[in-house]
Design an enzyme around this catalytic site. Structure first.
Site, mmCIF file in Angstrom:
data_model
loop_
_atom_site.group_PDB
_atom_site.id
_atom_site.type_symbol
_atom_site.label_atom_id
_atom_site.label_comp_id
_atom_site.label_asym_id
_atom_site.label_seq_id
_atom_site.Cartn_x
_atom_site.Cartn_y
_atom_site.Cartn_z
ATOM 1 N N PRO A 22 0.855 -1.199 0.000
ATOM 2 C CA PRO A 22 0.000 0.000 0.000
ATOM 3 C C PRO A 22 0.883 1.238 0.000
ATOM 4 O O PRO A 22 1.811 1.328 0.808
ATOM 5 C CB PRO A 22 -0.771 -0.120 1.323
ATOM 6 C CG PRO A 22 0.087 -0.965 2.211
ATOM 7 C CD PRO A 22 0.837 -1.900 1.291
ATOM 8 N N MET A 23 0.630 2.180 -0.896
ATOM 9 C CA MET A 23 1.399 3.429 -0.895
ATOM 10 C C MET A 23 0.468 4.589 -1.201
ATOM 11 O O MET A 23 -0.055 4.707 -2.327
ATOM 12 C CB MET A 23 2.546 3.359 -1.910
ATOM 13 C CG MET A 23 3.661 2.413 -1.484
ATOM 14 S SD MET A 23 5.092 2.475 -2.567
ATOM 15 C CE MET A 23 4.490 1.644 -4.021
ATOM 16 N N ALA A 24 0.261 5.423 -0.185
ATOM 17 C CA ALA A 24 -0.626 6.579 -0.331
ATOM 18 C C ALA A 24 -0.128 7.455 -1.473
ATOM 19 O O ALA A 24 1.064 7.726 -1.592
ATOM 20 C CB ALA A 24 -0.649 7.363 0.978
ATOM 21 N N CYS A 107 2.098 3.106 9.872
ATOM 22 C CA CYS A 107 2.364 4.403 9.225
ATOM 23 C C CYS A 107 2.884 5.402 10.261
ATOM 24 O O CYS A 107 2.219 5.654 11.265
ATOM 25 C CB CYS A 107 1.092 4.943 8.566
ATOM 26 S SG CYS A 107 1.368 6.572 7.827
ATOM 27 N N LYS A 146 -0.522 -4.993 8.680
ATOM 28 C CA LYS A 146 0.797 -4.556 8.194
ATOM 29 C C LYS A 146 1.431 -3.687 9.272
ATOM 30 O O LYS A 146 0.859 -2.683 9.697
ATOM 31 C CB LYS A 146 0.655 -3.779 6.889
ATOM 32 C CG LYS A 146 2.013 -3.322 6.326
ATOM 33 C CD LYS A 146 1.859 -2.818 4.894
ATOM 34 C CE LYS A 146 3.170 -2.350 4.302
ATOM 35 N NZ LYS A 146 3.620 -1.061 4.825
ATOM 36 N N GLY A 208 10.461 -4.481 2.546
ATOM 37 C CA GLY A 208 11.513 -3.487 2.758
ATOM 38 C C GLY A 208 12.679 -3.687 1.805
ATOM 39 O O GLY A 208 13.315 -4.740 1.797
#
Ligand SMILES: Cc1cc2nc3c(=O)[nH]c(=O)nc-3n(C[C@H](O)[C@H](O)[C@H](O)COP(=O)(O)O)c2cc1C
Length: 350
Positions: A22-24, A107, A146, A208
């Site tokens: 997930p990447m905003a 986050c 996550k 990562g």
């Protein structure tokens, strides 16, 4: 409690290829479809606010817009309270568009942690467990979490989190092998990921620093994790998923750079596919808008929103620095195409 969906989760998704993190601001329906078509086994939405969903905020719901042909998509939610996460989970499940629900417990952004969400939850593993239990009780979808190895260096928190979510019946846990204080860069703690995997009864997804199939291979071999998730390495490089899928089914692992044998023409073709998907996505968002004033011109939305992808697609190509220098002046898709034609030489990347 033995999580009933765990073996399915491992076999259905984790053995087939890498997962798109997930990447905003990045992993909207367009990027997810591009990555799925390139070989991502499963993709995650941007982080979505549970309260916004429950209150019916159209802006929040637009973040969950999916395109045809996306494959399996996980809705990635953030919130501070088990009940609001469960209510949001029900709404997401009823939309019928998602294969699993994921809880953001990692986050580090202040605007998220200040409200008790994201990495702030890591101090309360029992609360993450309560979220998993509430969401599982409310929907039949697998629930995953996550998180990170810890908040600050030297204090590993992920074992307590693993225990809590396992007890609550999570289908899998993703561990980003960096501390929250390090955001998204720096070394990845393979030994901690290996220890978490060794302690886990549910599938562990390692995350990562994966920017090549060789890096994915090293993480899989050195930590024993059940699957790998790719974030920044996928930006402008959806081909990475096909490389990793090939490696996972017995093919050779390639170093970063080795696989960059693509021509400018191939990159342009992918750029066009991604732009077309982004336009399609905005058309769908417009079609779902309750009020006409909520509709936005797809061309201008994409022209602005696509800049973050544009320079990543062409990074490393001769002339890319000039393209990047002009980025803020490119106000239409046509202007992007013209700048690409002006600056980039139609040769191989290497
Ligand atoms: C621009 C950006 C946005 C991100 N947004 C989220 C998010 O919404 N939720 C989340 O759990 N992680 C988020 N992350 C973290 C990634 O999912 C991933 O854990 C991190 O980038 C490490 O993986 P990588 O080294 O492969 O990039 C974000 C990372 C970046 C770079």
């Amino acid at each position: 409690m033995e999580p009933p969906l765990t073996p399915q989760f491992r076999d259905l998704w984790l053995k087939k290829g890498a997962l798109l993190a997930p990447m905003a601001g990045f992993t909207d329906g367009a990027m997810r479809r591009i990555c799925h078509q390139a070989g991502a086994a499963l993709t995650y939405t941007e982080m979505v606010n549970a309260i916004g969903l429950v209150r019916g905020s159209s802006k929040t719901w637009h973040l969950l817009t999916t395109l045809p042909g996306e494959g399996g998509v996980v809705a990635h939610l953030y919130g501070a309270h088990p009940t609001e996460m469960a209510d949001a989970a029900v709404a997401v499940w009823q939309s019928g568009r998602f294969v699993a629900l994921d809880i953001n417990a990692g986050c580090p952004m202040k605007k998220i942690t200040a409200n008790g969400c994201g990495a702030a939850l890591m101090k309360q593993p029992e609360k993450i467990g309560a979220m998993v239990a509430a969401m599982r009780a409310a929907t039949p979808l697998p629930v995953t979490v996550k998180t990170r190895i810890g908040l600050v260096p030297d204090t590993i928190l992920s074992f307590e989190i693993l225990r809590a979510v396992e007890e609550a019946g999570a289908a899998a846990i993703t561990v980003h092998g960096r501390f929250a204080a390090k955001f998204h860069s720096g070394p990845v703690a393979f030994e901690t990921l290996a220890a978490i995997k060794a302690a886990a009864r549910i599938p562990v997804i390692g995350n990562g620093g994966i920017n090549s199939s060789a890096a994915a291979d090293v993480m899989l071999r050195e930590t024993g994790v059940d699957g790998v998730m790719v974030g920044q390495g996928a930006m402008g490089n959806p081909w990475l998923f096909s490389e990793i899928a090939a490696m996972m089914s017995g093919g050779a692992a390639e170093e970063a750079g080795e696989m960059e044998r693509r021509t400018v023409g191939e990159i342009c073709a992918m750029f066009e596919r991604h732009v077309a998907a982004s336009l399609e996505l905005q058309e769908l968002i417009n079609a779902a808008a309750a009020e006409p004033e909520q509709r936005r011109d797809p061309e201008s939305v994409v022209a602005t929103g696509f800049r973050c992808h544009l320079f990543r697609y062409f990074a490393g190509v001769p002339g890319a620095a000039k393209l990047r220098g002009e980025m803020s002046t490119l106000r239409s898709i046509e202007a992007m195409r013209a700048a690409i034609a002006r600056h980039l030489k139609p040769t191989n990347v290497n």
